[in-house]
Write an enzyme that holds these catalytic residues in place. Structure first.
Site, short mmCIF file in Angstrom:
data_model
loop_
_atom_site.label_atom_id
_atom_site.label_comp_id
_atom_site.label_asym_id
_atom_site.label_seq_id
_atom_site.Cartn_x
_atom_site.Cartn_y
_atom_site.Cartn_z
N LEU A 20 4.22 8.82 3.56
CA LEU A 20 3.70 8.21 4.79
C LEU A 20 2.21 7.99 4.63
O LEU A 20 1.51 8.83 4.06
CB LEU A 20 3.99 9.14 5.97
CG LEU A 20 3.34 8.86 7.34
CD1 LEU A 20 4.24 9.39 8.46
CD2 LEU A 20 1.94 9.47 7.47
N ASN A 21 1.72 6.83 5.15
CA ASN A 21 0.27 6.73 5.32
C ASN A 21 -0.07 6.12 6.68
O ASN A 21 0.37 6.66 7.70
CB ASN A 21 -0.45 6.09 4.12
CG ASN A 21 0.02 4.73 3.70
OD1 ASN A 21 1.18 4.54 3.33
ND2 ASN A 21 -0.87 3.77 3.73
N ASP A 22 -0.81 5.03 6.76
CA ASP A 22 -1.44 4.60 8.01
C ASP A 22 -0.50 4.48 9.21
O ASP A 22 0.61 3.95 9.08
CB ASP A 22 -2.06 3.21 7.83
CG ASP A 22 -2.99 3.10 6.64
OD1 ASP A 22 -3.16 4.09 5.93
OD2 ASP A 22 -3.54 2.01 6.42
N TYR A 81 2.16 -4.18 4.44
CA TYR A 81 0.96 -3.35 4.63
C TYR A 81 0.57 -3.28 6.11
O TYR A 81 1.18 -3.89 6.95
CB TYR A 81 -0.18 -3.88 3.75
CG TYR A 81 -0.06 -3.50 2.29
CD1 TYR A 81 1.17 -3.11 1.75
CD2 TYR A 81 -1.14 -3.55 1.44
CE1 TYR A 81 1.28 -2.76 0.41
CE2 TYR A 81 -1.04 -3.20 0.09
CZ TYR A 81 0.18 -2.81 -0.41
OH TYR A 81 0.30 -2.46 -1.73
N SER A 82 -0.51 -2.57 6.39
CA SER A 82 -0.83 -2.14 7.76
C SER A 82 -1.17 -3.28 8.71
O SER A 82 -1.56 -4.37 8.29
CB SER A 82 -1.99 -1.16 7.73
OG SER A 82 -1.60 0.05 7.13
N ASP A 141 -4.80 -5.60 7.27
CA ASP A 141 -4.79 -4.73 8.46
C ASP A 141 -5.14 -5.48 9.75
O ASP A 141 -6.08 -5.10 10.47
CB ASP A 141 -5.73 -3.54 8.29
CG ASP A 141 -5.56 -2.82 6.96
OD1 ASP A 141 -4.45 -2.91 6.39
OD2 ASP A 141 -6.52 -2.18 6.49
#
Length: 459
Positions: A20-22, A81-82, A141
């Site tokens: 897990l990340n952002d 991606y984020s 992002d």
């Protein structure tokens, strides 16, 4: 693999397995809070990114949903991606960055959107605009909001071709046609090599630009983590520019493990999650939970308020729902006090009514909090799991220390100081799941300690 009691987090959002990340796409939709997050379900490396998804009706009890977004199209085939989320016309919009690695090895990024009517199944609508000229492929992002005139705005983190960080701002009337308005903040491009996860918080008195600059050199007790997250206070203009000064940049969290925060507004509250934790690759590979097939977590949700030009991060009142039964312990501070946590999921509140000298607190023989009365500073120590050496983070308080609220898990700790004036977030790892001692060498300081056992809340 099963998560062990030594490391498992039971009231924080973690991946069921994988990395897990952002935090991503935060939104309140169809009477539920939606939290998405970067997720690699295939391993514990930074690859194969999709969006994991959990929902809650109270910001405390979380239910896992199926994968929201995963690579499937030419513009996102190598990773989702984020990005952020908005609710419009009874639909949930997600904005994200599609990662592409071409056959010739060249890497590209595309700012994309997807729409859902039920908050669970999303239809992709592809890239929103062309890649900006003068910027490397590191543009990502996207975060979107609407102003009082009905205009839509999108900011995106970026890296210029001279390898300096920036944020770009786009404007739209309809969420489909976007026009670049240039750099979000006028600056001399000497503030890191990349700005990730930009966000804008709106308050009555001022606006706040939150972002995560990479490559800031360490400065005294500041910028000690591999990457930083912080903010500047200013004003949004009608042209989309943010009028603020980078020299006023303040770190959001003074601990070891906080990065890529994202906020969303529900009624009059601004709520923020962050990622525990960004670290260098060698340290990440050494995290013990990798042996169990998972790694990393989100922070607890925090209400963010602006007071006298400073962002305070307060534990949500809803977090009291975590408490099991009645108060586990309440007592006066003694010169040398020792307590036993009810479990490795606990909340500890220390209130000082008279503070006249230094003190030291040691939690589970793993995390140490030192207070220096003359400096009015807190220093938080832990043992680095890669090197075995002690390391610290330190913050000097603006106000005299009055209260510490500490959320403890088997391998995480979040310390809120003076109702969120400063916050320290960190991971720590000890093998002894039964170690629950708390020692306070308080001297002649006077106060009270309260302790609660907390429940498991992530399904």
């Amino acid at each position: 693999m099963n998560k062990s009691d030594a490391y498992n987090l039971k009231y924080h959002i973690t991946p069921p397995y994988g990395l897990l990340n952002d935090p991503n796409g935060l939104a309140y939709f169809n009477h539920q809070y939606h939290v998405f997050y970067q997720w690699n379900p295939k391993g514990t490396e930074h690859k194969n990114k999709c969006w994991g998804h959990v929902v809650s009706s109270d910001l405390v009890h979380w239910q896992r949903k199926s994968v929201a977004l995963e690579p499937s199209e030419w513009y996102d085939k190598d990773g989702i991606y984020s990005g952020g989320g908005i609710v419009h016309n009874e639909k949930l919009y997600l904005f994200y960055t599609g990662n592409v690695i071409r056959d010739d090895g060249v890497k590209e990024s595309y700012q994309c959107a997807a729409i859902s009517e039920d908050g669970e199944y999303f239809q992709k609508i592809g890239p929103l605009f062309e890649h900006p000229k003068g910027y490397t492929r590191h543009v990502r992002d996207p975060k979107v909001w609407r102003d009082q005139h009905g205009n839509w705005w999108l900011i995106v983190g970026a890296q210029r071709e001279d390898l300096t960080g920036d944020t770009l701002i786009y404007k739209s009337k309809n969420l489909s046609e976007w026009e670049c308005q240039g750099s979000f903040v006028d600056h001399d491009h000497q503030f890191g090599y990349m700005w990730e996860c930009p966000d804008v918080l709106h308050f009555a008195e001022n606006d706040v630009f939150v972002f995560s600059p990479q490559g800031l050199p360490e400065r005294g007790e500041y910028y000690k983590n591999p990457n930083q997250s912080g903010y500047i206070v200013g004003k949004l203009s009608n042209t989309g520019k943010f009028n603020g000064n980078l020299s006023d940049f303040k770190e959001l969290d003074r601990g070891f493990d906080f990065y890529a925060p994202q906020s969303f507004k529900v009624n009059d509250r601004t709520i923020m999650f962050g990622w525990m934790s960004a670290m260098n690759e060698e340290a990440e590979r050494a995290v013990p939970t990798i042996q169990e097939g998972w790694i990393h977590a989100l922070t607890l949700p925090r209400e963010v308020v602006l007071m006298n030009g400073v962002l305070y991060q307060k534990p949500l009142p809803e977090l009291q729902l975590l408490r099991l039964d009645d108060m586990h312990y309440k007592g006066e501070i003694q010169n040398n006090s020792e307590w036993l946590l009810p479990s490795t999921q606990a909340e500890l509140i220390v209130h000082f009514s008279l503070l006249t000298e230094n003190f030291k607190m040691i939690i589970r023989d793993a995390v140490q909090i030192d207070y220096d009365w003359e400096q009015n500073s807190l220093t938080v120590w832990r043992t680095n799991w890669l090197t075995g050496e002690r390391e610290y983070r330190k913050a000097t308080l603006n106000n005299k220390l009055a209260e510490m609220q500490i959320f403890i898990e088997s391998s995480s700790l979040e310390l809120f100081v003076n109702e969120g004036e400063e916050v320290f977030s960190l991971r720590y790892f000890i093998e002894d799941a039964d170690q629950r001692n708390v020692l306070l060498e308080a001297g002649d300081n006077v106060g009270e300690v309260r302790m609660y056992q907390l429940q498991e809340c992530v399904g």
